[in-house]
Design an enzyme around this catalytic site. Structure first.
Site, mmCIF file in Angstrom:
data_model
loop_
_atom_site.group_PDB
_atom_site.id
_atom_site.type_symbol
_atom_site.label_atom_id
_atom_site.label_comp_id
_atom_site.label_asym_id
_atom_site.label_seq_id
_atom_site.Cartn_x
_atom_site.Cartn_y
_atom_site.Cartn_z
ATOM 1 N N SER A 83 -7.568 -28.844 -51.597
ATOM 2 C CA SER A 83 -6.961 -28.392 -50.345
ATOM 3 C C SER A 83 -6.946 -26.871 -50.231
ATOM 4 C CB SER A 83 -5.524 -28.916 -50.219
ATOM 5 O OG SER A 83 -5.504 -30.324 -50.167
ATOM 6 N N GLY A 98 -6.539 -32.595 -48.025
ATOM 7 C CA GLY A 98 -7.814 -31.904 -47.902
ATOM 8 C C GLY A 98 -7.667 -30.611 -47.127
ATOM 9 N N GLY A 150 -8.920 -27.425 -44.343
ATOM 10 C CA GLY A 150 -9.505 -27.255 -43.022
ATOM 11 C C GLY A 150 -8.572 -27.565 -41.875
ATOM 12 N N CYS A 161 -0.725 -35.527 -46.426
ATOM 13 C CA CYS A 161 -1.159 -34.160 -46.133
ATOM 14 C C CYS A 161 -2.185 -34.144 -44.992
ATOM 15 C CB CYS A 161 -1.694 -33.502 -47.400
ATOM 16 S SG CYS A 161 -1.694 -31.694 -47.349
ATOM 17 N N PHE A 162 -3.449 -33.853 -45.276
ATOM 18 C CA PHE A 162 -4.470 -33.872 -44.227
ATOM 19 C C PHE A 162 -4.542 -35.259 -43.584
ATOM 20 C CE2 PHE A 162 -9.060 -33.328 -42.863
ATOM 21 C CZ PHE A 162 -8.811 -32.303 -41.973
ATOM 22 N N GLN A 165 -2.050 -35.444 -40.834
ATOM 23 C CA GLN A 165 -2.497 -34.741 -39.631
ATOM 24 C C GLN A 165 -3.537 -35.570 -38.863
ATOM 25 O OE1 GLN A 165 -3.827 -31.015 -41.302
ATOM 26 N NE2 GLN A 165 -1.875 -30.744 -42.346
ATOM 27 N N ASN A 199 1.231 -28.467 -49.693
ATOM 28 C CA ASN A 199 0.129 -27.525 -49.554
ATOM 29 C C ASN A 199 -0.518 -27.770 -48.200
ATOM 30 O OD1 ASN A 199 -2.085 -25.869 -49.659
ATOM 31 N ND2 ASN A 199 -3.219 -27.121 -51.131
ATOM 32 N N GLY A 217 -1.305 -25.843 -44.096
ATOM 33 C CA GLY A 217 -1.192 -24.755 -43.146
ATOM 34 C C GLY A 217 -1.202 -25.229 -41.708
ATOM 35 N N PHE A 218 -1.373 -26.545 -41.510
ATOM 36 C CA PHE A 218 -1.358 -27.147 -40.175
ATOM 37 C C PHE A 218 -0.307 -28.247 -40.149
ATOM 38 C CE2 PHE A 218 -5.523 -25.310 -40.660
ATOM 39 C CZ PHE A 218 -5.841 -24.814 -39.395
ATOM 40 N N HIS A 265 2.894 -34.196 -50.921
ATOM 41 C CA HIS A 265 2.105 -34.819 -51.986
ATOM 42 C C HIS A 265 2.988 -35.695 -52.870
ATOM 43 C CE1 HIS A 265 -1.729 -32.323 -51.762
ATOM 44 N NE2 HIS A 265 -0.938 -31.788 -50.859
ATOM 45 N N GLU A 274 2.144 -37.750 -55.106
ATOM 46 C CA GLU A 274 1.665 -37.899 -56.491
ATOM 47 C C GLU A 274 2.256 -36.829 -57.393
ATOM 48 O OE1 GLU A 274 -0.236 -34.371 -55.641
ATOM 49 O OE2 GLU A 274 -0.182 -36.142 -54.343
#
Length: 383
Positions: free
Chosen positions: A49, A228, A230, A256-257, A260, A298, A300-301, A350, A352
């Site tokens: 990530s 992940g 981006g 996380c990703f 989103q 972790n 940023g979006f 996260h 995990e």
């Protein structure tokens, strides 16, 4: 290059810091972000990530436990650059195999040490995450600044396919196989399929570019999307695959990703946070239980969804299930049918916990319960 060669760090707004080269000599560019974890730097460095990000550690002393061969979360270090204040002169840990400095150098990761990371972090909190350059070969800050401003921005970048596995692989269930999960690797960490495997799940890890047919080919009881890097707004294929799975009522769990993309699949937007959440101490409330968890982050979006009420989607009724207690950022989503039964869910953090607290490990159990409650579940079968 001599030991402790001079190095400079230049942010895209012109703020400049001078220090010493740490890790590999050379020059690097990325998005400057800060991580508040007091431990777990090896897991941070190897988390996909962080691809294209220059990570500033807020803990002042980094590297004291060295690097071992057990705690990596992928096959390599992914950070674009590394910023520390006080690197350990020598590691001291019974599992250590080499120093962090040597590991960074061997993997070509350019870093800088000896700078005021507290001042840098405060600057990023006030101004927001931004592009940055680190160089031990350029002495002119103005010249480096020009290259920083010409570098790629994180917004609009599709990066999951750059960090994903190229070939599918299987993580076998530990003990008796109970369920099968298709896990789309958008930057998956090693510990994630392990957490599922220890619950009797056979995990088929698939490349980010996999189709819905590829997912269904493994006859899964559930679909998982990993963390992940981006911008989620730059992703289309994985959203289409997820929408196809939701239309077939395949249970889904995303982190996380994956949270989103779940939000976008349900019709919500996403947006870039000012400086993001990165660390292992973020307080999150699970609204379904009323409990507060200390969690590892972790990102940023974030998902732009209403914090209250329900939203009707083509796949069911969606609502926000988890919220960050620091800033009210959406930290989880749920999808239920008209009768109120859970169909799919996701969280922004996260569970995990590599590295980090284990407060959220129950989410893997929730996923198991969801899959086992689905009509036609293959629980206990070997098919």
């Amino acid at each position: 290059m001599p030991l402790h060669a001079p190095a400079i760090l230049v942010l895209e707004d012109g703020r400049t810091f001078t220090g010493e080269a740490y890790g590999a000599p050379g020059e690097t560019f990325g998005e400057a972000v800060f991580n508040t974890g007091m431990s777990g730097y090896q897991e941070t460095l190897t988390d996909p990530s962080y691809h294209r990000q220059v990570v500033v550690m807020t803990a002042p002393h980094i590297g004291n436990t060295g690097v071992n061969d057990e705690d990596t979360e992928s096959s390599r270090i992914w950070v674009a650059g590394y910023v520390v204040r006080d690197p350990a002169r020598r590691p001291s840990n019974w599992r250590s195999r080499r120093s962090l400095d040597d590991e960074l150098r061997d993997q070509g990761v350019v870093g800088i040490s000896g700078i005021d990371t507290r001042a840098l972090t405060r600057h990023l909190r006030e101004r927001g995450a931004m592009r940055v350059g680190i160089s031990s070969v350029e002495t002119d800050p103005a010249a480096l600044l020009a290259r920083v401003r010409a570098s790629t921005e994180m917004s609009g970048s599709e990066l999951a396919t750059e960090v994903s596995t190229k070939e599918a692989y299987v993580v076998a269930a530990q003990g008796e196989k109970k369920l099968t999960v298709a896990a789309l690797d958008l930057g998956i960490k090693t510990m994630t399929p392990y957490r599922m495997a220890e619950r009797g799940i056979e995990v088929h890890v698939l490349p980010a570019g996999s189709t819905l047919a590829d997912v269904l080919a493994v006859q899964p009881d559930g679909l998982f999307y990993s963390n992940g890097p981006g911008d989620p707004a730059a992703t289309t294929q994985q959203i289409e695959v997820l929408q196809g799975a939701l239309a077939q009522d395949l249970p889904y769990f995303g982190i996380c990703f994956g949270n989103q993309l779940f939000g976008r699949a349900l019709g919500f937007g996403t947006y870039k946070l000012k400086y993001g959440h990165r660390g292992i101490n973020q307080p999150v409330m699970d609204r379904t239980t009323g409990k507060v968890e200390v969690t590892a982050h972790n990102h940023g979006f974030a998902v732009d969804a209403p914090l209250t009420g329900e939203t009707t989607t083509p796949y069911g009724v969606a609502s926000v299930s988890h919220v960050c207690l620091n800033d009210d950022v959406v930290e989880g989503l749920e999808l239920r049918d008209e009768a109120g039964a859970l169909k799919s869910f996701s969280v922004q953090y996260h569970p995990e916990a590599a590295a980090g607290p284990h407060d959220a490990a129950y989410l893997f159990d929730r996923f198991v319960q969801l899959m086992e409650s689905r009509p036609g579940s293959t629980t206990g079968s070997e098919a």
